[in-house]
Design a protein around this motif. Structure first.
Motif, PDB file in Angstrom:
ATOM      1  N   ASP A  95      -3.225   4.946   0.689  1.00  0.00           N
ATOM      2  CA  ASP A  95      -3.125   3.806   1.595  1.00  0.00           C
ATOM      3  C   ASP A  95      -4.525   3.256   1.826  1.00  0.00           C
ATOM      4  N   THR A  96      -4.683   1.929   1.756  1.00  0.00           N
ATOM      5  CA  THR A  96      -6.006   1.339   1.956  1.00  0.00           C
ATOM      6  C   THR A  96      -5.891  -0.042   2.570  1.00  0.00           C
ATOM      7  N   SER A  97      -6.969  -0.455   3.203  1.00  0.00           N
ATOM      8  CA  SER A  97      -7.048  -1.816   3.741  1.00  0.00           C
ATOM      9  C   SER A  97      -7.578  -2.795   2.701  1.00  0.00           C
ATOM     10  N   GLY A  98      -8.057  -2.287   1.572  1.00  0.00           N
ATOM     11  CA  GLY A  98      -8.630  -3.152   0.542  1.00  0.00           C
ATOM     12  C   GLY A  98     -10.024  -3.636   0.858  1.00  0.00           C
ATOM     13  N   VAL A  99     -10.648  -3.061   1.874  1.00  0.00           N
ATOM     14  CA  VAL A  99     -11.956  -3.540   2.323  1.00  0.00           C
ATOM     15  C   VAL A  99     -13.082  -3.206   1.341  1.00  0.00           C
ATOM     16  N   TYR A 100     -12.847  -2.236   0.451  1.00  0.00           N
ATOM     17  CA  TYR A 100     -13.881  -1.798  -0.488  1.00  0.00           C
ATOM     18  C   TYR A 100     -13.425  -2.009  -1.939  1.00  0.00           C
ATOM     19  N   PRO A 101     -13.489  -3.231  -2.466  1.00  0.00           N
ATOM     20  CA  PRO A 101     -13.018  -3.428  -3.847  1.00  0.00           C
ATOM     21  C   PRO A 101     -13.770  -2.591  -4.873  1.00  0.00           C
ATOM     22  N   GLU A 102     -15.066  -2.347  -4.638  1.00  0.00           N
ATOM     23  CA  GLU A 102     -15.828  -1.542  -5.597  1.00  0.00           C
ATOM     24  C   GLU A 102     -15.318  -0.099  -5.622  1.00  0.00           C
ATOM     25  N   LYS A 103     -14.881   0.400  -4.467  1.00  0.00           N
ATOM     26  CA  LYS A 103     -14.316   1.749  -4.417  1.00  0.00           C
ATOM     27  C   LYS A 103     -12.887   1.765  -4.966  1.00  0.00           C
ATOM     28  N   VAL A 104     -12.152   0.682  -4.747  1.00  0.00           N
ATOM     29  CA  VAL A 104     -10.824   0.561  -5.356  1.00  0.00           C
ATOM     30  C   VAL A 104     -10.946   0.644  -6.873  1.00  0.00           C
ATOM     31  N   ALA A 117      -0.621   1.543  -1.454  1.00  0.00           N
ATOM     32  CA  ALA A 117      -0.113   0.655  -0.408  1.00  0.00           C
ATOM     33  C   ALA A 117      -1.325   0.014   0.260  1.00  0.00           C
ATOM     34  N   MET A 118      -1.415  -1.312   0.163  1.00  0.00           N
ATOM     35  CA  MET A 118      -2.579  -2.026   0.673  1.00  0.00           C
ATOM     36  C   MET A 118      -2.166  -2.975   1.791  1.00  0.00           C
ATOM     37  N   ASP A 119      -2.849  -2.865   2.908  1.00  0.00           N
ATOM     38  CA  ASP A 119      -2.575  -3.756   4.032  1.00  0.00           C
ATOM     39  C   ASP A 119      -3.106  -5.155   3.730  1.00  0.00           C
ATOM     40  N   LEU A 153       1.946  -1.323  -6.796  1.00  0.00           N
ATOM     41  CA  LEU A 153       1.285  -1.871  -5.608  1.00  0.00           C
ATOM     42  C   LEU A 153       2.292  -2.358  -4.569  1.00  0.00           C
ATOM     43  N   GLU A 154       2.125  -1.840  -3.359  1.00  0.00           N
ATOM     44  CA  GLU A 154       2.836  -2.370  -2.201  1.00  0.00           C
ATOM     45  C   GLU A 154       1.821  -3.077  -1.307  1.00  0.00           C
ATOM     46  N   CYS A 155       2.089  -4.327  -0.976  1.00  0.00           N
ATOM     47  CA  CYS A 155       1.318  -5.032   0.047  1.00  0.00           C
ATOM     48  C   CYS A 155       2.143  -5.015   1.327  1.00  0.00           C
ATOM     49  N   ARG A 156       1.488  -4.819   2.463  1.00  0.00           N
ATOM     50  CA  ARG A 156       2.242  -4.714   3.699  1.00  0.00           C
ATOM     51  C   ARG A 156       1.486  -5.380   4.848  1.00  0.00           C
ATOM     52  N   ASP A 179       4.299  -5.395  -6.227  1.00  0.00           N
ATOM     53  CA  ASP A 179       5.635  -4.929  -6.594  1.00  0.00           C
ATOM     54  C   ASP A 179       6.575  -4.925  -5.390  1.00  0.00           C
ATOM     55  N   ILE A 180       6.042  -4.585  -4.228  1.00  0.00           N
ATOM     56  CA  ILE A 180       6.806  -4.625  -2.979  1.00  0.00           C
ATOM     57  C   ILE A 180       5.953  -5.320  -1.922  1.00  0.00           C
TER      58      ILE A 180
END
Length: 237
Positions: A95-104, A117-119, A153-156, A179-180
């Motif tokens: 689960d991630t907020s997506g705040v670190y694209p380089e770490k993603v 699952a990304m917020d 990928l789930e966006c929520r 995907d969701i």
């Protein structure tokens, strides 16, 4: 590593039981955060101690989920947990907020993750207004990186109508590629911003209507709503 808790869950990985490792620390301060006790710090544990906790429950699980907080703050520890999960031939989710694209990107390159699952907390252009952090471009970059991989990928989005309106959800639905897409019901039981403590949860029937309305933008994406009243529900046309 800094830990929140390790527990068994039937909802964190769809349709299967999972052991969830909640890692502490997060750079964001979302007003509706339900895990605010994890934002700054948590008990220190070694990897061996975390694995010991996982092992007390893993016989009943088919997946390991790393959540938070923001687990990518502790990327190396997240990767070690995922390695252990794969050594047991278990499915993995982060689960991630997506705040670190380089770490993603680093996470993707490990080839250890089945599901992310990304917020998506707001329309990409309204992050500063909604959560006080101007990170919409970073979240969009993270989403695009995941979509370029084989990871599911789930966006929520947490729907709090004191912060977001229906038009915002429509905008998000036109911006995401996943995907969701899940719309989660805001609940005021534990929130970071005390001004939200008296804000009522959105009506689940209103949420279902919004989910049906945005299907036009996401014809090939599964759309779910998650509410206290009905649990997780997939919306059909």
């Amino acid at each position: 590593m800094k830990i929140g808790s390790v527990l068994m869950s039937s909802i964190e990985y769809p349709k299967i039981m999972s052991v969830v490792v909640f890692l502490a620390k997060c750079p964001l301060r979302c007003p509706y955060c339900a895990n605010s006790e994890l934002l700054e710090d948590g008990p220190e544990m070694t990897l061996e101690e975390v694995i010991e906790k996982i092992n007390t429950q893993v016989d009943f699980a088919d997946a390991i989920v790393v959540s938070g907080g923001e687990p990518l703050v502790q990327l190396e520890d997240t990767i070690e947990i995922l390695k252990y999960a794969k050594s047991l031939d278990l499915k993995t989710k982060v689960d991630t907020s997506g705040v670190y694209p380089e770490k993603v990107k680093e996470l993707i390159n490990t080839d250890l993750v089945d599901y992310i699952a990304m917020d998506v907390k707001a329309p990409f252009g309204k992050y500063k207004e909604i959560i006080g952090a101007d990170i919409g471009d970073k979240v969009k970059e993270s989403m695009n990186l995941i979509n370029a991989s084989d990871i599911y990928l789930e966006c929520r989005t947490t729907y709090c109508d004191a912060l977001l309106n229906e038009e915002d959800i429509h905008t998000i639905a036109q911006e995401v590629n996943c995907d969701i897409y899940t719309i989660q019901q805001f609940r005021n039981r534990s929130v970071l911003d005390p001004e939200l403590a008296d804000v009522e949860s959105p009506n689940p029937h209103d949420m279902e209507k919004i989910a049906k309305d945005i299907k036009q933008y996401l014809p090939n994406t599964q759309i779910d709503i998650k509410t206290a009243e009905f649990g997780q529900k997939t919306i059909s046309k």
